[in-house]
Enzyme design. Structure first.
Site, PDB file in Angstrom:
ATOM      1  N   THR A   1       0.837  -1.209   0.000  1.00  0.00           N
ATOM      2  CA  THR A   1       0.000   0.000   0.000  1.00  0.00           C
ATOM      3  C   THR A   1       0.872   1.259   0.000  1.00  0.00           C
ATOM      4  O   THR A   1       0.684   2.173  -0.809  1.00  0.00           O
ATOM      5  CB  THR A   1      -0.913  -0.006   1.249  1.00  0.00           C
ATOM      6  N   VAL A   2       1.815   1.322   0.920  1.00  0.00           N
ATOM      7  CA  VAL A   2       2.638   2.534   1.054  1.00  0.00           C
ATOM      8  C   VAL A   2       3.753   2.546   0.010  1.00  0.00           C
ATOM      9  O   VAL A   2       3.969   3.564  -0.680  1.00  0.00           O
ATOM     10  CB  VAL A   2       3.234   2.634   2.485  1.00  0.00           C
TER      11      VAL A   2
ATOM     12  N   LYS B   1       6.290   1.548  12.741  1.00  0.00           N
ATOM     13  CA  LYS B   1       6.144   1.938  14.161  1.00  0.00           C
ATOM     14  C   LYS B   1       6.307   0.772  15.101  1.00  0.00           C
ATOM     15  O   LYS B   1       6.849   0.916  16.207  1.00  0.00           O
ATOM     16  CB  LYS B   1       4.804   2.627  14.415  1.00  0.00           C
TER      17      LYS B   1
ATOM     18  N   VAL C   1       4.030   7.641  12.598  1.00  0.00           N
ATOM     19  CA  VAL C   1       2.989   8.132  13.513  1.00  0.00           C
ATOM     20  C   VAL C   1       2.037   9.060  12.779  1.00  0.00           C
ATOM     21  O   VAL C   1       2.454  10.090  12.234  1.00  0.00           O
ATOM     22  CB  VAL C   1       3.609   8.891  14.712  1.00  0.00           C
TER      23      VAL C   1
ATOM     24  N   GLY D   1       0.209   8.911   9.949  1.00  0.00           N
ATOM     25  CA  GLY D   1       0.163   9.029   8.488  1.00  0.00           C
ATOM     26  C   GLY D   1       0.779  10.300   7.950  1.00  0.00           C
ATOM     27  O   GLY D   1       1.967  10.576   8.140  1.00  0.00           O
TER      28      GLY D   1
ATOM     29  N   GLY E   1      -6.902   0.120   2.497  1.00  0.00           N
ATOM     30  CA  GLY E   1      -5.454   0.257   2.747  1.00  0.00           C
ATOM     31  C   GLY E   1      -5.124   0.965   4.040  1.00  0.00           C
ATOM     32  O   GLY E   1      -3.990   1.394   4.244  1.00  0.00           O
TER      33      GLY E   1
ATOM     34  N   GLU F   1      -3.360  -2.500   9.137  1.00  0.00           N
ATOM     35  CA  GLU F   1      -2.089  -3.201   9.076  1.00  0.00           C
ATOM     36  C   GLU F   1      -2.296  -4.547   8.379  1.00  0.00           C
ATOM     37  O   GLU F   1      -3.433  -5.022   8.246  1.00  0.00           O
ATOM     38  CB  GLU F   1      -1.558  -3.435  10.491  1.00  0.00           C
TER      39      GLU F   1
ATOM     40  N   ASP G   1      -1.204  -0.982  17.457  1.00  0.00           N
ATOM     41  CA  ASP G   1      -0.636   0.008  16.534  1.00  0.00           C
ATOM     42  C   ASP G   1      -0.634   1.393  17.189  1.00  0.00           C
ATOM     43  O   ASP G   1       0.374   2.107  17.147  1.00  0.00           O
ATOM     44  CB  ASP G   1      -1.458   0.032  15.238  1.00  0.00           C
TER      45      ASP G   1
ATOM     46  N   LYS H   1       2.609   3.812  18.460  1.00  0.00           N
ATOM     47  CA  LYS H   1       2.741   5.247  18.153  1.00  0.00           C
ATOM     48  C   LYS H   1       2.841   6.063  19.444  1.00  0.00           C
ATOM     49  O   LYS H   1       3.594   7.042  19.514  1.00  0.00           O
ATOM     50  CB  LYS H   1       1.547   5.702  17.308  1.00  0.00           C
TER      51      LYS H   1
HETATM   52  P1  NAP Z   1       1.606  -3.979   2.860  1.00  0.00           P
HETATM   53  O1  NAP Z   1       0.590  -3.417   1.943  1.00  0.00           O
HETATM   54  O2  NAP Z   1       1.327  -5.260   3.548  1.00  0.00           O
HETATM   55  O3  NAP Z   1       2.979  -4.095   2.033  1.00  0.00           O
HETATM   56  C1  NAP Z   1       4.140  -4.702   2.547  1.00  0.00           C
HETATM   57  C2  NAP Z   1       5.157  -4.854   1.418  1.00  0.00           C
HETATM   58  O4  NAP Z   1       6.364  -5.319   2.001  1.00  0.00           O
HETATM   59  C3  NAP Z   1       4.771  -5.834   0.342  1.00  0.00           C
HETATM   60  O5  NAP Z   1       5.208  -5.356  -0.900  1.00  0.00           O
HETATM   61  C4  NAP Z   1       5.541  -7.106   0.689  1.00  0.00           C
HETATM   62  O6  NAP Z   1       6.015  -7.852  -0.412  1.00  0.00           O
HETATM   63  C5  NAP Z   1       6.755  -6.526   1.373  1.00  0.00           C
HETATM   64  N1  NAP Z   1       7.218  -7.453   2.397  1.00  0.00           N
HETATM   65  C6  NAP Z   1       6.629  -7.730   3.559  1.00  0.00           C
HETATM   66  N2  NAP Z   1       7.319  -8.643   4.238  1.00  0.00           N
HETATM   67  C7  NAP Z   1       8.374  -8.952   3.464  1.00  0.00           C
HETATM   68  C8  NAP Z   1       9.436  -9.842   3.587  1.00  0.00           C
HETATM   69  N3  NAP Z   1       9.565 -10.614   4.655  1.00  0.00           N
HETATM   70  N4  NAP Z   1      10.343  -9.904   2.595  1.00  0.00           N
HETATM   71  C9  NAP Z   1      10.200  -9.137   1.511  1.00  0.00           C
HETATM   72  N5  NAP Z   1       9.211  -8.258   1.313  1.00  0.00           N
HETATM   73  C10 NAP Z   1       8.297  -8.176   2.292  1.00  0.00           C
HETATM   74  O7  NAP Z   1       1.946  -2.939   4.025  1.00  0.00           O
HETATM   75  P2  NAP Z   1       1.741  -1.351   4.030  1.00  0.00           P
HETATM   76  O8  NAP Z   1       0.348  -1.019   4.437  1.00  0.00           O
HETATM   77  O9  NAP Z   1       2.289  -0.763   2.794  1.00  0.00           O
HETATM   78  O10 NAP Z   1       2.642  -0.943   5.289  1.00  0.00           O
HETATM   79  C11 NAP Z   1       4.043  -0.965   5.197  1.00  0.00           C
HETATM   80  C12 NAP Z   1       4.628  -0.317   6.457  1.00  0.00           C
HETATM   81  O11 NAP Z   1       4.144   1.019   6.564  1.00  0.00           O
HETATM   82  C13 NAP Z   1       4.253  -1.001   7.775  1.00  0.00           C
HETATM   83  O12 NAP Z   1       5.313  -0.877   8.685  1.00  0.00           O
HETATM   84  C14 NAP Z   1       3.065  -0.191   8.268  1.00  0.00           C
HETATM   85  O13 NAP Z   1       2.902  -0.246   9.666  1.00  0.00           O
HETATM   86  C15 NAP Z   1       3.505   1.182   7.824  1.00  0.00           C
HETATM   87  N6  NAP Z   1       2.424   2.156   7.655  1.00  0.00           N
HETATM   88  C16 NAP Z   1       1.325   1.838   6.906  1.00  0.00           C
HETATM   89  C17 NAP Z   1       0.321   2.774   6.739  1.00  0.00           C
HETATM   90  C18 NAP Z   1      -0.909   2.476   5.936  1.00  0.00           C
HETATM   91  O14 NAP Z   1      -1.834   3.306   5.959  1.00  0.00           O
HETATM   92  N7  NAP Z   1      -0.983   1.357   5.223  1.00  0.00           N
HETATM   93  C19 NAP Z   1       0.451   4.035   7.327  1.00  0.00           C
HETATM   94  C20 NAP Z   1       1.590   4.343   8.098  1.00  0.00           C
HETATM   95  C21 NAP Z   1       2.574   3.383   8.237  1.00  0.00           C
HETATM   96  P3  NAP Z   1       5.040  -8.614  -1.438  1.00  0.00           P
HETATM   97  O15 NAP Z   1       4.374  -7.521  -2.201  1.00  0.00           O
HETATM   98  O16 NAP Z   1       5.944  -9.428  -2.280  1.00  0.00           O
HETATM   99  O17 NAP Z   1       4.101  -9.398  -0.560  1.00  0.00           O
HETATM  100  N1  HSE Z   2      -2.969   0.862  10.308  1.00  0.00           N
HETATM  101  C1  HSE Z   2      -2.586   2.194  10.623  1.00  0.00           C
HETATM  102  C2  HSE Z   2      -3.822   3.007  10.973  1.00  0.00           C
HETATM  103  C3  HSE Z   2      -1.868   2.821   9.461  1.00  0.00           C
HETATM  104  O1  HSE Z   2      -4.930   2.544  10.707  1.00  0.00           O
HETATM  105  O2  HSE Z   2      -3.664   4.100  11.517  1.00  0.00           O
HETATM  106  C4  HSE Z   2      -1.294   4.177   9.778  1.00  0.00           C
HETATM  107  O3  HSE Z   2      -0.253   4.095  10.683  1.00  0.00           O
END
Ligand code: NAP
Ligand code: HSE
Length: 428
Positions: free
Chosen positions: A17-18, A107, A134, A136, A189, A192, A203, A207
């Site tokens: 997603t990110v 985080k 923290v 977004g 998206g 987590e 989560d 934070k």
């Molecule tokens: P996500 O959609 O689950 O994407 C994770 C990505 O990392 C995927 O591309 C996955 O690869 C790759 N990955 C995961 N584990 C791996 C491993 N062991 N080896 C290689 N590649 C790996 O997660 P996301 O929502 O983007 O979040 C990513 C990070 O940002 C997390 O730490 C989350 O807490 C943080 N975050 C997310 C948001 C949000 O709104 N989503 C906001 C703030 C912070 P594949 O594509 O090959 O599966």
């Molecule tokens: N899963 C987290 C949330 C993403 O819903 O706030 C942003 O850190």
């Protein structure tokens, strides 16, 4: 003759997603970003588990790799947007040990392994940035870490998890079913990879630990944070909150007390007129109180690919500027040694919702049980039921320990059929 400026090579670990939105923004805004950095900003590669999985069109397939070590070793800046503990931790440590600046949105890792990461960064003189970890898109880490570095932060209180705010908001305003709304938050998206981290409060607790560490200049670990999620919040709790002109929000609270600091996450009743009560959907909002600055409020999109990528990109520009022009971002500030207080010592107000026997003298018996533990009653609301009466008692400020002892007595009393729920109250 002009000398070509060496490009700053960005390694992206994770393309979910990110990560996808980070790739999109780095590609679409390459010229602007390069101008801001003072050197060309190029994506060196994108590490994923499986390079054969179809990706969004914005992701250049030729940049995908499953060889993380080679990618990290070749980079000037490493962006970790994979999440999880391993291999994220090892790859970040590898980059930092080589003096390569790291930007992470992780985080959970920072709240459990922050000390190790900061020490590795300091040893090598490398940057460690984490604005996206923290709230977004909201610039919050930088203001607390840098802008307020000359002040004394006394309290942080806010909504820091977009998923749970979205779920509570949809349940409150549209009466939607909990499981359906959680599934929609995943689809959008916000959630987590494992949404129990959101709904369980972990989560937000991660934070809260990060914010408390920055605000109070000491290490606060995830284990130091009291954590209750929204899984026990029922449709009846939401309806009862409405009846008393309140809403339920999952709040993160970090505050200085006389004898230490208290850091906690739990569902909280807020009056409908409170500014946090109007925070809708996946938006986040955070109050920061500091001695000289007074009260500050930060508001914006707390989750989702593009908003989070905005925060990541801001950090990438900062680190890339250091690569191109020298310098280093702020180091960890970890000199204070306040005790982190147990939850029993926390002081707040409570709404206790219960079913009692519908007969004379019950109300005074219930009031006596509160008085026995020094918990003052601020208001009582009674709803008639069939053969019983529903009560919502709102207390004055009291310690968690005193309230827990009161609830134990209520549960053991013949006058009380059931204690349905206990929710903490803020903002009144
Ligand atoms: P996500 O959609 O689950 O994407 C994770 C990505 O990392 C995927 O591309 C996955 O690869 C790759 N990955 C995961 N584990 C791996 C491993 N062991 N080896 C290689 N590649 C790996 O997660 P996301 O929502 O983007 O979040 C990513 C990070 O940002 C997390 O730490 C989350 O807490 C943080 N975050 C997310 C948001 C949000 O709104 N989503 C906001 C703030 C912070 P594949 O594509 O090959 O599966
Ligand atoms: N899963 C987290 C949330 C993403 O819903 O706030 C942003 O850190």
């Amino acid at each position: 003759m002009s000398t070509a400026v060496a490009p700053v090579k960005i390694a992206i670990l994770g393309c979910g997603t990110v990560g996808t939105q980070v790739v999109r923004l780095l590609t679409e805004q390459r010229d602007d970003l390069s101008a801001r950095v003072g050197a060309p900003v190029d994506i060196a590669g994108i590490y994923v588990r499986d390079t054969s999985v179809p990706r969004d069109d914005v992701v250049p397939v030729d940049l995908l790799t499953s060889d993380a070590e080679t990618l990290v070793d070749a980079a000037d800046v490493v962006v970790e947007v994979m999440g999880g503990d391993e291999p994220a931790r090892t790859l970040i440590l590898r980059a930092l040990a080589a003096g390569t600046g790291v930007v992470t949105a992780n985080k959970a890792l920072l709240a459990t392994r922050g000390a190790e990461l900061y020490e590795a960064a300091d040893e090598a003189g490398a940057d460690l940035y984490f604005e996206a970890a923290v709230a977004g898109a909201i610039p919050l880490v930088r203001p607390v870490r840098e802008s307020l570095a000359g002040d004394h932060v006394t309290r942080i209180l806010g909504i820091v998890n977009g998923t749970t705010n979205y779920v509570l908001d949809e349940m409150t305003t549209k009466g939607l079913d909990y499981a359906d709304v959680v599934a929609e938050a995943q689809r959008l998206g916000y959630a987590e990879a494992d949404p129990t981290a959101d709904v369980g409060g972990h989560d937000a607790a991660a934070k809260a630990a990060i914010l408390a560490s920055l605000a109070f200049h000491q290490r606060v670990h995830l284990d130091d944070v009291y954590c209750e999620g929204i899984t026990e919040v029922s449709a009846d709790d939401i309806a009862a909150a409405k009846e008393t002109d309140r809403v339920i929000k999952l709040l993160a609270i970090a505050e200085r007390a006389e004898d230490g600091v208290s850091v906690r996450v739990h569902p909280t009743l807020l009056p409908s007129s409170h500014p946090l009560a109007g925070v809708r959907g996946a938006f986040n909002a955070v109050f920061v109180e500091a001695e000289a600055a007074g009260e500050l409020m930060f508001y914006g999109q707390g989750a989702g690919g593009a908003p989070t990528a905005s925060a990541v990109l801001g950090d990438v520009v900062s680190v890339a500027r250091h690569v191109a022009g020298g310098g280093r971002g702020p180091r960890e500030s970890n000199y204070a040694r306040h005790d982190v207080l147990p939850m029993d010592a926390a002081q707040t107000r409570y709404a206790v919702r219960m079913s009692v026997q519908d007969r004379p003298g019950v109300l005074s018996a219930v009031a006596q049980m509160f008085a026995n533990h020094g918990v003052g009653i601020e208001s009582v609301r009674q709803m008639a039921g069939k053969g019983h009466a529903g009560l919502i008692l709102s207390s004055h400020r009291a310690s968690e320990a005193a309230l827990a002892a009161t609830v134990e007595d209520l549960r053991a009393s013949d006058s009380v059929n059931d204690v349905w729920s206990v929710l903490r109250i803020e903002g009144e």
